[in-house]
Motif scaffolding. Structure first.
Motif, PDB file in Angstrom:
ATOM      1  N   TRP A  83       0.814  -1.108  -0.077  1.00  0.00           N
ATOM      2  CA  TRP A  83      -0.198   0.038   0.081  1.00  0.00           C
ATOM      3  C   TRP A  83       0.962   1.364   0.063  1.00  0.00           C
ATOM      4  O   TRP A  83       0.576   2.050  -0.841  1.00  0.00           O
ATOM      5  CB  TRP A  83      -1.021  -0.130   1.240  1.00  0.00           C
ATOM      6  CG  TRP A  83      -2.323  -0.869   1.138  1.00  0.00           C
ATOM      7  CD1 TRP A  83      -2.221  -2.202   1.224  1.00  0.00           C
ATOM      8  CD2 TRP A  83      -3.477  -0.397   0.815  1.00  0.00           C
ATOM      9  NE1 TRP A  83      -3.608  -2.632   0.943  1.00  0.00           N
ATOM     10  CE2 TRP A  83      -4.421  -1.451   0.824  1.00  0.00           C
ATOM     11  CE3 TRP A  83      -4.239   0.844   0.448  1.00  0.00           C
ATOM     12  CZ2 TRP A  83      -5.725  -1.540   0.540  1.00  0.00           C
ATOM     13  CZ3 TRP A  83      -5.473   0.632   0.663  1.00  0.00           C
ATOM     14  CH2 TRP A  83      -6.086  -0.270   0.360  1.00  0.00           C
ATOM     15  N   GLY A  84       1.838   1.244   0.843  1.00  0.00           N
ATOM     16  CA  GLY A  84       2.609   2.481   0.965  1.00  0.00           C
ATOM     17  C   GLY A  84       3.351   2.775  -0.427  1.00  0.00           C
ATOM     18  O   GLY A  84       3.488   3.657  -0.915  1.00  0.00           O
ATOM     19  N   TRP A  85       3.852   1.589  -1.052  1.00  0.00           N
ATOM     20  CA  TRP A  85       4.634   1.689  -2.438  1.00  0.00           C
ATOM     21  C   TRP A  85       3.563   2.491  -3.213  1.00  0.00           C
ATOM     22  O   TRP A  85       4.041   3.183  -4.072  1.00  0.00           O
ATOM     23  CB  TRP A  85       5.144   0.217  -2.608  1.00  0.00           C
ATOM     24  CG  TRP A  85       5.900   0.423  -3.839  1.00  0.00           C
ATOM     25  CD1 TRP A  85       7.031   0.539  -4.187  1.00  0.00           C
ATOM     26  CD2 TRP A  85       5.407   0.265  -5.479  1.00  0.00           C
ATOM     27  NE1 TRP A  85       7.509   0.618  -5.541  1.00  0.00           N
ATOM     28  CE2 TRP A  85       6.445   0.408  -6.179  1.00  0.00           C
ATOM     29  CE3 TRP A  85       3.993   0.004  -5.984  1.00  0.00           C
ATOM     30  CZ2 TRP A  85       6.086   0.168  -7.697  1.00  0.00           C
ATOM     31  CZ3 TRP A  85       3.892  -0.301  -6.998  1.00  0.00           C
ATOM     32  CH2 TRP A  85       4.897   0.046  -8.141  1.00  0.00           C
ATOM     33  N   THR A  86       2.346   1.684  -3.403  1.00  0.00           N
ATOM     34  CA  THR A  86       1.545   2.096  -4.262  1.00  0.00           C
ATOM     35  C   THR A  86       1.031   3.617  -4.189  1.00  0.00           C
ATOM     36  O   THR A  86       0.953   4.486  -5.200  1.00  0.00           O
ATOM     37  CB  THR A  86       0.265   1.446  -4.237  1.00  0.00           C
ATOM     38  OG1 THR A  86       0.565  -0.067  -4.048  1.00  0.00           O
ATOM     39  CG2 THR A  86      -0.779   1.466  -5.284  1.00  0.00           C
ATOM     40  N   VAL A  87       1.007   3.976  -2.894  1.00  0.00           N
ATOM     41  CA  VAL A  87       0.638   5.478  -2.612  1.00  0.00           C
ATOM     42  C   VAL A  87       1.644   6.552  -3.230  1.00  0.00           C
ATOM     43  O   VAL A  87       1.563   7.316  -3.906  1.00  0.00           O
ATOM     44  CB  VAL A  87       0.382   5.907  -1.054  1.00  0.00           C
ATOM     45  CG1 VAL A  87       0.484   7.205  -0.967  1.00  0.00           C
ATOM     46  CG2 VAL A  87      -0.945   5.261  -0.909  1.00  0.00           C
ATOM     47  N   GLU A  88       2.855   6.024  -3.112  1.00  0.00           N
ATOM     48  CA  GLU A  88       3.937   6.822  -3.527  1.00  0.00           C
ATOM     49  C   GLU A  88       3.896   6.918  -5.038  1.00  0.00           C
ATOM     50  O   GLU A  88       4.170   7.850  -5.512  1.00  0.00           O
ATOM     51  CB  GLU A  88       5.336   6.247  -2.895  1.00  0.00           C
ATOM     52  CG  GLU A  88       6.627   7.031  -3.117  1.00  0.00           C
ATOM     53  CD  GLU A  88       7.229   6.994  -4.400  1.00  0.00           C
ATOM     54  OE1 GLU A  88       7.865   8.136  -4.866  1.00  0.00           O
ATOM     55  OE2 GLU A  88       7.178   6.119  -5.113  1.00  0.00           O
ATOM     56  N   ARG A  89       3.742   5.466  -5.483  1.00  0.00           N
ATOM     57  CA  ARG A  89       4.090   5.609  -7.009  1.00  0.00           C
ATOM     58  C   ARG A  89       2.958   6.198  -7.725  1.00  0.00           C
ATOM     59  O   ARG A  89       3.384   6.941  -8.779  1.00  0.00           O
ATOM     60  CB  ARG A  89       3.725   4.077  -7.274  1.00  0.00           C
ATOM     61  CG  ARG A  89       4.165   3.683  -8.852  1.00  0.00           C
ATOM     62  CD  ARG A  89       5.705   3.988  -9.236  1.00  0.00           C
ATOM     63  NE  ARG A  89       5.890   3.894 -10.632  1.00  0.00           N
ATOM     64  CZ  ARG A  89       5.559   5.057 -11.512  1.00  0.00           C
ATOM     65  NH1 ARG A  89       5.073   6.144 -10.925  1.00  0.00           N
ATOM     66  NH2 ARG A  89       5.729   5.008 -12.530  1.00  0.00           N
ATOM     67  N   ILE A  90       1.742   6.183  -7.399  1.00  0.00           N
ATOM     68  CA  ILE A  90       0.539   6.733  -7.925  1.00  0.00           C
ATOM     69  C   ILE A  90       0.258   8.436  -7.768  1.00  0.00           C
ATOM     70  O   ILE A  90      -0.033   9.331  -8.285  1.00  0.00           O
ATOM     71  CB  ILE A  90      -0.653   6.082  -8.177  1.00  0.00           C
ATOM     72  CG1 ILE A  90      -1.283   6.004  -6.702  1.00  0.00           C
ATOM     73  CG2 ILE A  90      -0.555   4.764  -8.612  1.00  0.00           C
ATOM     74  CD1 ILE A  90      -2.658   5.333  -6.528  1.00  0.00           C
ATOM     75  N   ALA A  91       0.417   8.682  -6.321  1.00  0.00           N
ATOM     76  CA  ALA A  91       0.245  10.028  -5.932  1.00  0.00           C
ATOM     77  C   ALA A  91       1.489  11.124  -5.670  1.00  0.00           C
ATOM     78  O   ALA A  91       1.269  12.206  -6.031  1.00  0.00           O
ATOM     79  CB  ALA A  91      -0.705  10.020  -4.751  1.00  0.00           C
ATOM     80  N   TYR A  92       2.591  10.376  -5.612  1.00  0.00           N
ATOM     81  CA  TYR A  92       3.843  11.370  -5.251  1.00  0.00           C
ATOM     82  C   TYR A  92       4.755  11.383  -6.550  1.00  0.00           C
ATOM     83  O   TYR A  92       5.201  12.690  -6.682  1.00  0.00           O
ATOM     84  CB  TYR A  92       4.502  11.194  -3.643  1.00  0.00           C
ATOM     85  CG  TYR A  92       3.470  10.917  -2.607  1.00  0.00           C
ATOM     86  CD1 TYR A  92       2.273  11.683  -2.635  1.00  0.00           C
ATOM     87  CD2 TYR A  92       3.712  10.292  -1.656  1.00  0.00           C
ATOM     88  CE1 TYR A  92       1.551  11.712  -1.540  1.00  0.00           C
ATOM     89  CE2 TYR A  92       2.986  10.044  -0.539  1.00  0.00           C
ATOM     90  CZ  TYR A  92       1.842  10.842  -0.437  1.00  0.00           C
ATOM     91  OH  TYR A  92       1.107  10.694   0.596  1.00  0.00           O
ATOM     92  N   ARG A  93       5.141  10.179  -6.801  1.00  0.00           N
ATOM     93  CA  ARG A  93       6.119  10.362  -7.719  1.00  0.00           C
ATOM     94  C   ARG A  93       5.956  11.182  -8.908  1.00  0.00           C
ATOM     95  O   ARG A  93       6.962  11.924  -9.450  1.00  0.00           O
ATOM     96  CB  ARG A  93       6.545   8.951  -8.426  1.00  0.00           C
ATOM     97  CG  ARG A  93       7.792   8.821  -9.085  1.00  0.00           C
ATOM     98  CD  ARG A  93       8.116   7.526  -9.778  1.00  0.00           C
ATOM     99  NE  ARG A  93       8.626   6.597  -8.596  1.00  0.00           N
ATOM    100  CZ  ARG A  93       8.866   5.515  -9.043  1.00  0.00           C
ATOM    101  NH1 ARG A  93       9.019   4.953 -10.082  1.00  0.00           N
ATOM    102  NH2 ARG A  93       9.126   4.559  -7.854  1.00  0.00           N
ATOM    103  N   PRO A  94       4.801  11.138  -9.644  1.00  0.00           N
ATOM    104  CA  PRO A  94       4.324  12.038 -10.774  1.00  0.00           C
ATOM    105  C   PRO A  94       4.653  13.468 -10.412  1.00  0.00           C
ATOM    106  O   PRO A  94       4.713  14.200 -11.404  1.00  0.00           O
ATOM    107  CB  PRO A  94       2.985  11.655 -11.015  1.00  0.00           C
ATOM    108  CG  PRO A  94       2.835  10.327 -10.522  1.00  0.00           C
ATOM    109  CD  PRO A  94       3.595  10.483  -9.211  1.00  0.00           C
TER     110      PRO A  94
END
Lengths: 304, 281
Positions: A83-94
């Motif tokens: 979950w933590g990874w996914t949040v970072e990937r979709i919401a923060y990295r872009p």
């Protein structure tokens, strides 16, 4: 005296949970300078995952408590890390190269998304878990007041100490820890030295989420009830703890967590329980006046 | 045939970089020889650092391509790689005009970060490191040995455990080069490595660069303002002016090229018409 000692035990147990969550805030702040407001809700998701896993194991007939605990601990860490990874990937990295406020706003958005998702998926009512870790020791009695150290409190403190040690070793001794510190200091130069910066940041979120999952599990075992809203309050407290100890500093996060836990417990015990949060946050304000970078924080040096 | 045409490590073709209306680099093509020290020179604002930034992935060039040929013949197009892959896969390392060490980490740790990829692979993304597996221990030990070897080369062994930010300026410069070398590059790009060094430190730096080329057989591309350094150590000189390539040859050729003299060294007013006629302006 006995009463004081009892409160000390309670405060340390509560503070350990805050400390585990605070590490997630402080690490992410350290590496990308952003406050991940969804972290408290990752903790809440971790608690729900732990609850579901417990119920699943019990229905499968796993009754050996230590085994069940270990399985839940490991699985909850892994699943929450996803979950933590996914949040970072979709919401923060872009949004990483965007203006400074953008990630902050999406973080608040992600926090609301996670809360609402769990509310819809799991229902808004409080979820109970039957006591799993029971029993304890009576240390001594004074008059008719007994000082108790429960097994769950021992479990909380021991788990926290073990994880903190492992964590400290990762940060100081491994290639991952070194590259995290390098990214903290100079992301471009780290990339030019061959460090995959995006992956390092992802792993930071993964580690933070795994610790939050442990905190969620311990919270579930300690209080026995959870709901979709626990992440908000615990998250704010843990964030306060991180700032208290000096945001960006790992020992600071742990120390801050313990202090916030102790202030809250002692205030509730000796004064009024309604004002325990006021006490914790007032203490934060006072500390920040005298130590603007928190207790163990380094002063921010302006880069030239 | 000249060495850099015979066996080019890096080839930039029609490299152009525009920022809005400003053309910082305009259709520049040059090659860097595999065994050479190549100097990129030109007056301030000629576009040297922009070329560096294109090579190391900091900028994506507007037009043109940059090829890097590995010893096994594999070719990487640098403008298409992510910045960490330019170091990790294409094996290009660089330093900046200003010092960019990881100041809060120790001297040794700075060199360990540079070996990050080897160690991450050996540690199975850290899982092995936590469990203390043998393979990781060995890799870690090898990395420390390699780092110590480079500390020795740059005379910093005694200061291995000090925070990098506390070293004197000249030591920090040499540590940056050691860190770049610890990434095991094929091409080492140095942006004004001698800037701010005194004469003695500058000599020591020249020795170091010379030994890197000679002993380690690593190609060096450097930006340098100090002509005495350029003339002494480089095999090949590429001269830019206003973003254009105006000369490309040996040091002797560059020194005698009237366009270089006019653009770079400046000419007395009375000789200007003569030089301009030669240059064809």
């Amino acid at each position: 005296m006995a009463y004081f000692l009892q409160q000390l035990i309670n405060g340390i147990a509560l503070g350990s949970i805050y400390g585990l969550i605070a590490i997630g805030y402080t690490m992410v702040y350290g590496i990308i300078g952003m406050i991940n407001f969804a972290h408290g809700d990752i903790f809440m998701v971790g608690a729900f995952i732990a609850l579901i896993l417990f119920l699943a194991l019990l229905s499968l007939g796993v009754t050996m408590i230590p085994l069940a605990l270990l399985i839940v601990l490991l699985l909850a860490m892994v699943l929450t890390a996803v979950w933590g990874w996914t949040v970072e990937r979709i919401a923060y990295r872009p949004l990483r190269e965007s203006f400074r406020l953008a990630p902050l706003i999406t973080a608040i958005g992600m926090s609301i998304v996670l809360q609402n998702f769990i509310q819809v998926a799991q229902g808004a009512r409080v979820k109970p878990l039957q006591p799993v870790v029971t029993g304890g020791y009576t240390l001594f009695t004074e008059g008719d007041f007994a000082v108790n150290l429960s097994n769950i409190q021992i479990l909380i403190v021991v788990t926290t100490l073990v994880l903190m040690t492992v964590f400290w070793l990762i940060i100081t001794r491994t290639a991952l820890g070194r590259s995290q510190r390098a990214c903290e200091q100079d992301r471009l130069m780290a990339a030019l030295s061959g460090v995959n910066v995006d992956r390092t940041i992802s792993l930071t979120f993964v580690l933070g989420a795994a610790l939050a999952a442990v905190a969620g599990l311990l919270y579930l075992l300690y209080y026995g009830v959870i709901d979709f809203y626990i992440g908000f309050v615990a998250g704010i407290k843990a964030f306060t703890a991180a700032v208290f100890g000096g945001i960006g500093s790992l020992p600071g996060a742990m120390l801050g967590g313990l202090i916030i836990g102790l202030i809250e417990t002692f205030w509730s015990a000796y004064f009024t329980i309604e004002y325990k949060d006021v006490a914790a946050f007032s203490m934060l304000a006072i500390v920040l006046i005298f130590f603007p970078t928190g207790l163990l924080g380094r002063p921010e040096v302006e880069k030239v | 045939m000249r060495s850099w045409e015979e066996d080019p490590l890096l080839r930039a073709e029609h490299l152009t970089m525009r920022f809005g209306g400003l053309t910082a680099v305009d259709d520049v093509s040059f090659a860097v020889g595999r065994h050479d020290i190549t100097a990129l020179i030109g007056p301030n604002g000629a576009g040297k650092t922009t070329v560096f930034n294109c090579i190391t992935g900091f900028y994506k060039p507007t037009e043109g391509m940059i090829e890097l040929r590995q010893p096994d013949g594999q070719i990487f197009r640098l403008e298409q790689l992510d910045d960490h892959d330019i170091n990790a896969r294409a094996r290009v390392a660089r330093t900046f005009q200003n010092i960019r060490l990881f100041q809060g980490m120790t001297v040794l740790e700075n060199l360990m970060v540079a070996q990050h990829n080897v160690l991450m692979r050996a540690s199975g993304l850290t899982v092995g490191a936590i469990l203390g597996l043998g393979g990781f221990r060995q890799a870690e030990k090898d990395a420390v040995d390699f780092a110590r070897y480079w500390l020795d080369r740059v005379n910093l062994t005694a200061r291995a455990d000090e925070p990098a930010g506390e070293l004197p300026y000249g030591d920090q410069r040499r540590l940056e080069i050691a860190r770049a070398m610890c990434t095991r590059p094929l091409l080492l790009c140095l942006d004004e490595p001698a800037a701010g060094l005194n004469a003695r430190e500058s000599d020591a730096l020249n020795e170091l660069l010379y030994s890197i080329r000679k002993q380690d057989d690593i190609a060096i591309l450097l930006i340098e303002h100090d002509m005495s350094v350029v003339m002494r150590i480089s095999d090949h000189v590429v001269v830019l002016d206003y973003g254009r390539l105006i000369a490309d040859g040996t040091t002797a050729e560059a020194r005698n090229d009237p366009r270089v003299i006019a653009a770079y060294l400046g000419v007395p007013d009375e000789e200007l018409p003569v030089v301009e006629r030669e240059v064809g302006l």
